[in-house]
Motif scaffolding. Structure first.
Motif, PDB file in Angstrom:
ATOM      1  N   ASP A 165       0.808  -1.221   0.000  1.00 12.75           N
ATOM      2  CA  ASP A 165       0.000   0.000   0.000  1.00 12.75           C
ATOM      3  C   ASP A 165       0.840   1.268   0.000  1.00 12.75           C
ATOM      4  OD1 ASP A 165       1.009   0.043   2.544  1.00 12.75           O
ATOM      5  OD2 ASP A 165      -0.922   0.034   3.571  1.00 12.75           O
ATOM      6  N   SER A 423     -10.341  -0.985  -3.425  1.00 13.69           N
ATOM      7  CA  SER A 423      -9.343  -0.093  -2.820  1.00 13.69           C
ATOM      8  C   SER A 423     -10.020   1.071  -2.120  1.00 13.69           C
ATOM      9  CB  SER A 423      -8.405   0.470  -3.885  1.00 13.69           C
ATOM     10  OG  SER A 423      -7.703  -0.558  -4.503  1.00 13.69           O
ATOM     11  N   GLU A 462      -2.881   0.203  -9.519  1.00 16.04           N
ATOM     12  CA  GLU A 462      -3.339  -1.105  -9.044  1.00 16.04           C
ATOM     13  C   GLU A 462      -2.488  -2.170  -9.734  1.00 16.04           C
ATOM     14  OE1 GLU A 462      -5.790  -1.426  -6.881  1.00 16.04           O
ATOM     15  OE2 GLU A 462      -6.923   0.451  -6.981  1.00 16.04           O
ATOM     16  N   THR A 478     -11.854  -8.218  -1.854  1.00 11.81           N
ATOM     17  CA  THR A 478     -10.435  -8.322  -2.148  1.00 11.81           C
ATOM     18  C   THR A 478     -10.110  -9.746  -2.573  1.00 11.81           C
ATOM     19  OG1 THR A 478     -10.114  -6.763  -0.382  1.00 11.81           O
ATOM     20  CG2 THR A 478      -8.165  -7.853  -1.207  1.00 11.81           C
ATOM     21  N   ALA A 486      -4.353  -0.917  -1.530  1.00 11.08           N
ATOM     22  CA  ALA A 486      -4.912   0.425  -1.677  1.00 11.08           C
ATOM     23  C   ALA A 486      -3.830   1.438  -1.992  1.00 11.08           C
ATOM     24  CB  ALA A 486      -5.620   0.816  -0.387  1.00 11.08           C
TER      25      ALA A 486
END
Ligand SMILES: [Zn+2]
Length: 498
Positions: A165, A423, A462, A478, A486
């Protein structure tokens, strides 16, 4: 007698025609479960390929008749699934950093040690070793990684490995020392220096604002322009390899990219992915005329490198509170986002570019931004007439219920990236409230209303793996890399995002 001769000659013609049609395949895949995406013939066992084309599909025995020993490469799929390659309709595709250590989907933390060791061996002392996308929830022990994992293999190099992330980073003792971070360093505001509960020593995990304290102490390796060029080329090769590994065989790049480099890749036999490249949306007719010339060089019906669409921006994002909404944000009533250009300017750009025959794709996230872009497309039909324009809205994230129907009615393509849904789910409802969230990421409602959707990943925001997006599209959960990746703004791109 005459009739017989005619019949016979017809028969011979038929035989010779079918004989001529029976080509020898360059490659066949047999004993597979092939999903054809052809409603009339949805599943077959085998396919035959010649050059760049699939020449036949059918049963294994039918396709086996197109095999010639020594000529045809035969792949026995052993009952496995074969599907067509993916088209990623919105992907910031470009060269990767060949020195970046990719740790996505790592389950065994010792792999991190091995990969860092290998990269240190390729580097000079004091050169920065960087990588990331690790996710400790995927590790078998689910524990945060610590500097001990990398210290022993990197005594003389700074190492920085970002979490998937991007909100935390693992650094080694070299970096902690260069940054002056010790057991006595307090956490800064909005940041955490993770410390060992027993010894109090920093573990190497630096979170959020504390990342600003990091000084790598690196020495950059001097490179000649030739070396830089080779690195860039290598970066393209790596990106193509990554796309291949996920079955991505065509990509649409939003906005500009370098046509020439893809032409060279094609010439060198390295291009394994078809590319659509666009330019920025503008009302400048001089520029648009130049784009028309470019479109002639890379026409829509080219099999490999094509001029794509003109990309514009109507607003920002929900995450940053800059999506243009009809009503104020639920968690911040002082704003309802912002338009990046006034409506009239957007309308003029769309009308002008549409008149010249371009395909257009405008980024719109908020419900008002989407409404405005649809209004402008509707106006374009009124002013310039209806054609197969295939204009698109990039993201189409939050929609008024009344606008959902308009996509199919106007023939506008919602170009959506399903991983955004998973996300953004952490903050979306908080930002726009329950009611408006019903019109968010509404691909099913759009499809039910007859819209033709295009899916993409928005890589490198992503992951490039299309299966993650498909999983998100169907389940709104997910998928492979839990928890969600995210805001994974990868730092490994050698180029700037559009
Ligand atoms: Zn994007």
């Amino acid at each position: 007698m005459k009739n017989l001769i005619i019949s016979l000659s017809i028969l011979i013609m038929i035989i010779s025609a079918s004989y001529a049609q029976k080509e020898i395949a360059d490659m066949v895949i047999i004993n597979a479960r092939v999903l054809t995406i052809d409603m009339d013939n949805p599943e077959v066992q085998a396919i035959a390929i010649k050059g760049e084309y699939i020449i036949a599909v059918g049963t294994t025995s039918e396709i086996s008749s197109l095999i010639q020993k020594g000529t045809t490469k035969v792949i026995d799929a052993g009952g496995r699934f074969v599907i067509p390659g993916f088209n990623d309709a919105h992907v910031h595709f470009g060269p990767l950093d060949p020195d970046y250590i990719e740790l996505r989907y790592t389950t065994d933390p010792s792999v991190i040690t091995q990969k860092v060791k290998a990269q240190v061996a390729r580097s000079q002392p004091d050169e920065l070793i960087k990588g990331g996308h690790w996710e400790h929830e995927m590790f078998t022990d689910k524990k945060w990684p610590t500097k001990e994992l990398i210290d022993k293999v990197s005594p003389n190099n700074p190492v920085m490995l970002s979490r998937a992330d991007g909100h935390s980073v693992l650094v080694n003792s070299y970096v902690l020392k260069a940054s002056g971070i010790t057991k006595d360093t307090p956490d800064p505001f909005g940041g955490v220096i993770q410390k060992d509960p027993v010894t109090g020593e920093p573990t190497g995990i630096i979170k959020e604002n504390a990342q600003k304290m990091i000084k790598t102490g690196e020495t950059k390796r001097p490179r000649t322009s030739e070396e830089e060029k080779a690195r860039l080329w290598n970066g393209y090769i790596l990106a193509l390899k990554e796309a291949r590994s996920y079955g991505v065989t065509s990509v649409q790049i939003p906005g500009a990219a370098d046509f020439e480099v893809y032409k060279k890749l094609k010439k060198d036999g390295e291009l394994t992915c078809r590319i659509d490249i666009g330019r920025s949306l503008t009302a400048d007719t001089l520029l648009l005329k130049n784009y028309l010339k470019l479109e002639k060089m890379y026409p829509k019906d080219d099999n490999w490198i094509r001029f794509g669409y003109l990309k514009g921006f109507m607003d920002g994002t929900i995450g940053s509170g800059t999506a243009l909404m009809f009503e104020p944000f639920t968690d911040n009533p002082s704003t309802s986002g912002l338009a990046l250009v006034p409506y009239q300017v957007m309308e003029k750009m769309i009308l002008t570019a549409d008149k010249l025959g371009f395909q257009i794709g405008v980024h719109a996230i908020g419900d008002k931004a989407n409404n405005w872009v649809l209004n402008a497309y509707e106006k374009a039909v009124k002013e310039n007439g209806k054609r197969d324009s295939r204009h698109r809205v990039e993201h189409a994230q939050t929609l008024q219920t009344s606008d959902i129907q308009r996509f199919s009615r106007l023939g506008v393509i919602p170009s959506m990236q399903p991983t955004h849904c998973i996300s953004d789910k952490k903050f979306c409802e908080k930002r726009i409230g329950n009611e408006r969230a019903k019109g968010a990421y509404a691909w099913k409602s759009l499809a039910d209303a007859g819209a033709k959707l295009a899916f993409g990943t928005d890589y490198q925001v992503e992951p490039l793996n299309p299966m993650e997006g498909l999983y998100a599209a169907v389940t709104r959960k997910t998928g492979l890399a839990k928890p969600v990746l995210a805001g994974t703004l990868s730092r490994r791109s050698l180029w700037r995002m559009q």
